[in-house]
Design an enzyme around this catalytic site. Structure first.
Site, PDB file in Angstrom:
ATOM      1  NE  ARG A 121      44.280  41.257  37.368  1.00 45.76           N
ATOM      2  CZ  ARG A 121      43.332  42.071  37.843  1.00 45.76           C
ATOM      3  NH1 ARG A 121      43.658  43.217  38.407  1.00 45.76           N
ATOM      4  NH2 ARG A 121      42.066  41.724  37.795  1.00 45.76           N
ATOM      5  CG  ASP A 150      43.394  39.123  39.957  1.00 50.88           C
ATOM      6  OD1 ASP A 150      42.763  38.465  39.108  1.00 50.88           O
ATOM      7  OD2 ASP A 150      42.916  40.101  40.543  1.00 50.88           O
ATOM      8  CG  HIS A 227      39.524  38.637  40.530  1.00 47.67           C
ATOM      9  ND1 HIS A 227      39.921  39.272  39.384  1.00 47.67           N
ATOM     10  CD2 HIS A 227      38.360  39.227  40.889  1.00 47.67           C
ATOM     11  CE1 HIS A 227      39.045  40.213  39.071  1.00 47.67           C
ATOM     12  NE2 HIS A 227      38.089  40.200  39.964  1.00 47.67           N
ATOM     13  CG  ASP A 279      37.252  41.868  43.580  1.00 47.85           C
ATOM     14  OD1 ASP A 279      37.888  41.015  44.219  1.00 47.85           O
ATOM     15  OD2 ASP A 279      37.687  42.428  42.558  1.00 47.85           O
ATOM     16  CD  GLU A 280      35.315  42.762  39.259  1.00 49.66           C
ATOM     17  OE1 GLU A 280      34.852  43.622  38.515  1.00 49.66           O
ATOM     18  OE2 GLU A 280      36.532  42.439  39.273  1.00 49.66           O
ATOM     19  CD1 TRP A 346      34.884  47.167  45.247  1.00 45.37           C
ATOM     20  CD2 TRP A 346      35.056  47.737  43.099  1.00 45.37           C
ATOM     21  NE1 TRP A 346      34.382  46.137  44.502  1.00 45.37           N
ATOM     22  CE2 TRP A 346      34.488  46.448  43.185  1.00 45.37           C
ATOM     23  CE3 TRP A 346      35.278  48.288  41.834  1.00 45.37           C
ATOM     24  CZ2 TRP A 346      34.111  45.707  42.051  1.00 45.37           C
ATOM     25  CZ3 TRP A 346      34.909  47.563  40.706  1.00 45.37           C
ATOM     26  CH2 TRP A 346      34.336  46.286  40.817  1.00 45.37           C
ATOM     27  CE1 TYR A 371      38.817  51.415  42.557  1.00 49.35           C
ATOM     28  CE2 TYR A 371      38.759  50.102  40.558  1.00 49.35           C
ATOM     29  CZ  TYR A 371      38.594  50.211  41.916  1.00 49.35           C
ATOM     30  OH  TYR A 371      38.230  49.117  42.651  1.00 49.35           O
ATOM     31  CD1 TRP A 420      41.825  48.802  39.966  1.00 46.71           C
ATOM     32  CD2 TRP A 420      42.602  46.785  40.565  1.00 46.71           C
ATOM     33  NE1 TRP A 420      41.190  48.431  41.127  1.00 46.71           N
ATOM     34  CE2 TRP A 420      41.637  47.200  41.512  1.00 46.71           C
ATOM     35  CE3 TRP A 420      43.222  45.542  40.735  1.00 46.71           C
ATOM     36  CZ2 TRP A 420      41.290  46.419  42.615  1.00 46.71           C
ATOM     37  CZ3 TRP A 420      42.869  44.771  41.833  1.00 46.71           C
ATOM     38  CH2 TRP A 420      41.913  45.205  42.751  1.00 46.71           C
ATOM     39  CD  GLU A 422      43.009  44.815  35.180  1.00 49.40           C
ATOM     40  OE1 GLU A 422      43.576  45.835  35.660  1.00 49.40           O
ATOM     41  OE2 GLU A 422      41.982  44.303  35.679  1.00 49.40           O
TER      42      GLU A 422
END
Ligand code: ACM
Ligand code: ZN
Length: 633
Positions: A121, A150, A227, A279-280, A346, A371, A420, A422
């Site tokens: 990121r 990502d 991602h 993930d996701e 997570w 986190y 992370w 972002e």
């Protein structure tokens, strides 16, 4: 008389010595102190692999035996015993933190003590990573997980797919937020607007050489199948079709790319674990993609979860064939876990518990404790964070065995802090978020639970030294701490009184249910802390004070956090009644704040009258309303 005085003085000195001058993080299993100024520069003896120490540590689990050490420091110098070079290295880390003479006997509680840096990121370069490894190794952290790929940028050289770096490592927009606002456009290496970068193979070799010296294993993460927008941008043939940004598990081109990338990654990184993300993933496109549908038919897969599982299993076979273990986020449990996979839990701790019940290994990184992109202090004074408030103390309070199945022991490999990126645009900000909370995670992973006392004082010394060494850590001396209403509670005369709800709370945010507004417990900085009750509707409640009495103030504090859609009410009304039937409105409090931002705003008013029943109504402006207490005086 004189000897008595002397004894008293030395007793006092002993007390002073015990109360301070002790700053080990993570705290060793055993520590004794002795008089004198420690000489930490002269090595008097070094016994690595000696018989006596092997005997002393024989009963420990294998990993603990390997990392165990004994250190003795005197005014003349220091002595070390260990079974391996790793144990010896940890003795030297403890030595650096010795402020008195004494001995330490020590070994880790868990074998995996990790930290994850997201360098996608916002890119962080080789020198930055080298600098962080030094601090992390002083905490006896032994796994550095690099989130290398990502949507926002691919960060590692891959010779077989050069567009991954010449295009997908570069974007438009100086930071992640701006990149999102500008429509997530990529650029080209060397273009004037290009922001980004990547680690060359030479960079990686340098990082790995230093990691070896610091007894850190570096785990590369190559994200799939979600991602992966940047991959599909550079090589559209691995996506389902135009406009989709997950990898297509129906196409052979996808496996060709992934295997080729992993082959180069495994050539570089000796890590026993290869992280494949997982993930996701948004699986919607898979439902209509002809290649995905054909794959599901051919492989007899019942749904898209099983299609993801097909991809993960196939990649696991490839990784295993290269003598490595597959590691993935807990979504890899969905659709059936691959035979040998290790799960990184997570989304809470259930994923880890589930993996362990299935006989797999797990690494714990639950968002609530691990986190570190959450703010570490009062959000009104901090740079913008993500997902709430995580103080040093809360991170340190994490107990990995809680909620784990009976006998989880050997399958619970350890813990990891995740950062992370972002909302972390600069390297200084990365360090600010890492330290000192990485020290809390390190102690959770290394120290015995009975040795976690006195952490605040020990970590403050460690952190002060880190700042003196040129790290931009958060300064603990300036910590404001949890919201005072949370810490100290709230006094008022409706405490313990019955509250009747004309409309119930949102089921996801019940807080203490009917007791919430009159329990005297204020909310903290974060709406998710169980003290704030959430509503998507009006708040409309009646408090019964049990006897009629004069009332001169009614109010409540609302939390506003636009990110997750929490706003202040449009207006609040207060009504009073003697009998609970006839209510008279005594106040209307309009919202006069134009621009919503993270805040805690009291909607209260002086009122005149006498009442047994107080009705409190809040009309939502948009999204959620969150309220912690209704104060009546
Ligand atoms: C994650 O936070 N998406 C692993
Ligand atoms: Zn597809």
């Amino acid at each position: 008389m004189r000897t008595q005085m002397k004894r008293l003085l030395s007793l006092l000195a002993g007390v002073v010595l015990c109360a301070s001058a002790y700053s080990q993080v993570p705290n060793p299993v055993q520590m004794t102190r002795a008089d004198g100024t420690p000489n930490i520069h002269k090595e008097l003896s070094r016994k690595v692999g000696g018989k006596a120490f092997a005997q002393k540590t024989a009963a420990l689990p294998a990993f603990a035996r390997e990392e165990a050490y004994e250190l003795t420091v005197t005014p003349k110098g220091y002595k070390v015993q260990a079974n391996t070079e790793t144990g010896y290295f940890y003795a030297l880390q403890t030595l650096q933190q010795m402020e008195t003479c004494g001995t330490a006997y020590d070994y880790p509680r868990f074998q995996y003590r990790g930290f994850m840096l997201d360098i996608s990121r916002h890119f962080r370069d080789k020198d930055f990573i080298l600098k962080q490894m030094k601090a992390l190794s002083s905490l006896k952290i032994n796994q550095l997980h690099l989130h290398l790929t990502d949507d926002a940028g691919w960060r590692i050289q891959v010779d077989s797919y050069p567009l991954l770096t010449s295009q997908a490592a570069w974007r438009v927009g100086k930071n992640w937020q701006e990149w999102c606002n500008l429509g997530r456009l990529y650029s080209q290496e060397g273009a004037p607007e290009a922001v980004g970068g990547y680690l060359t193979k030479a960079d990686v070799r340098e990082i790995l050489a230093e990691a070896r010296r610091l007894h850190i294993n570096v785990i590369p993460e190559i994200e799939m199948p979600g991602h992966s927008r940047e991959v599909v941008f550079a090589y559209p043939e691995v996506g389902c079709r135009e406009g989709s940004y997950e990898l297509c598990p129906g196409k052979e081109a996808t496996f060709k790319l992934l295997e080729s990338v992993l082959e180069e990654v495994m050539d570089l990184f000796p890590s026993p674990y290869i992280h494949i993300g997982g993930d996701e993933a948004d699986k919607d496109h898979w439902k209509t993609c002809p290649d995905c549908q054909a794959r599901m038919k051919a492989e007899e897969l019942a749904n898209v979860e099983e299609l993801q599982s097909y991809l993960v299993r196939r990649i696991e076979r490839f990784v295993n064939a290269h003598g490595r273990q597959l590691l993935g986020w807990d979504e890899i449990l969905e659709g059936g876990l691959s035979p040998n996979a290790t799960v990184m839990s997570w989304r809470g701790t259930q994923g880890g518990a589930e993996a362990i019940s299935q006989g797999h290994d797990a690494v714990m990184t639950p968002g609530r404790f691990c986190y570190l992109d959450k703010v570490q202090d009062a959000p009104i004074y901090e740079p913008e964070g993500f997902g709430g408030y995580l103080s040093l103390d809360v991170a340190h309070s994490y107990e990995p065995l809680e909620g784990m199945p009976e006998g989880a022991g050997g399958h619970l490999l350890g813990v990891q802090g995740n950062l992370w990126h972002e909302r972390i645009p600069t390297p200084e900000h990365t360090e600010y978020m890492m330290y000192p909370r990485a020290a809390a995670i390190a102690e959770v992973g290394w120290s015995q639970p009975s040795r976690k006392d006195g952490f605040r004082e020990r970590v403050t010394r460690w952190n002060d030294a880190l700042i003196a060494d040129g790290y931009h850590a958060f300064d603990l001396h300036k910590e404001y701490g949890e919201r005072p209403a949370f810490r100290n509670g709230i006094q008022h005369k409706a405490i313990g009184k019955k509250v009747t709800y004309n409309q119930l709370w949102n089921r996801s945010y019940p807080a203490a249910r009917e007791a919430t507004f009159t329990d005297g417990q204020g909310g903290g900085w974060s709406y998710g802390d169980g003290r704030w009750q959430g509503f998507l509707s009006d708040i409309d409640v009646v408090i019964d004070l049990e006897t009629e009495q004069p009332v001169h103030f009614v109010g409540g504090t609302f939390l506003c956090e636009p990110g997750p859609g929490i706003f202040l009410p449009k207006s609040v009304e207060v009504w009073l009644s003697a009998d609970g039937k006839d209510f008279r409105q005594v106040a209307t409090i309009p919202n006069e704040i134009q621009k919503p931002s993270q805040s805690y705003v009291l909607f209260g008013a002086p009122v005149t009258g006498s009442a047994r029943y107080v009705r409190f109504v809040a009309h939502p402006a948009r999204g959620f309303q969150f309220l912690d207490e209704i104060v009546v005086n």
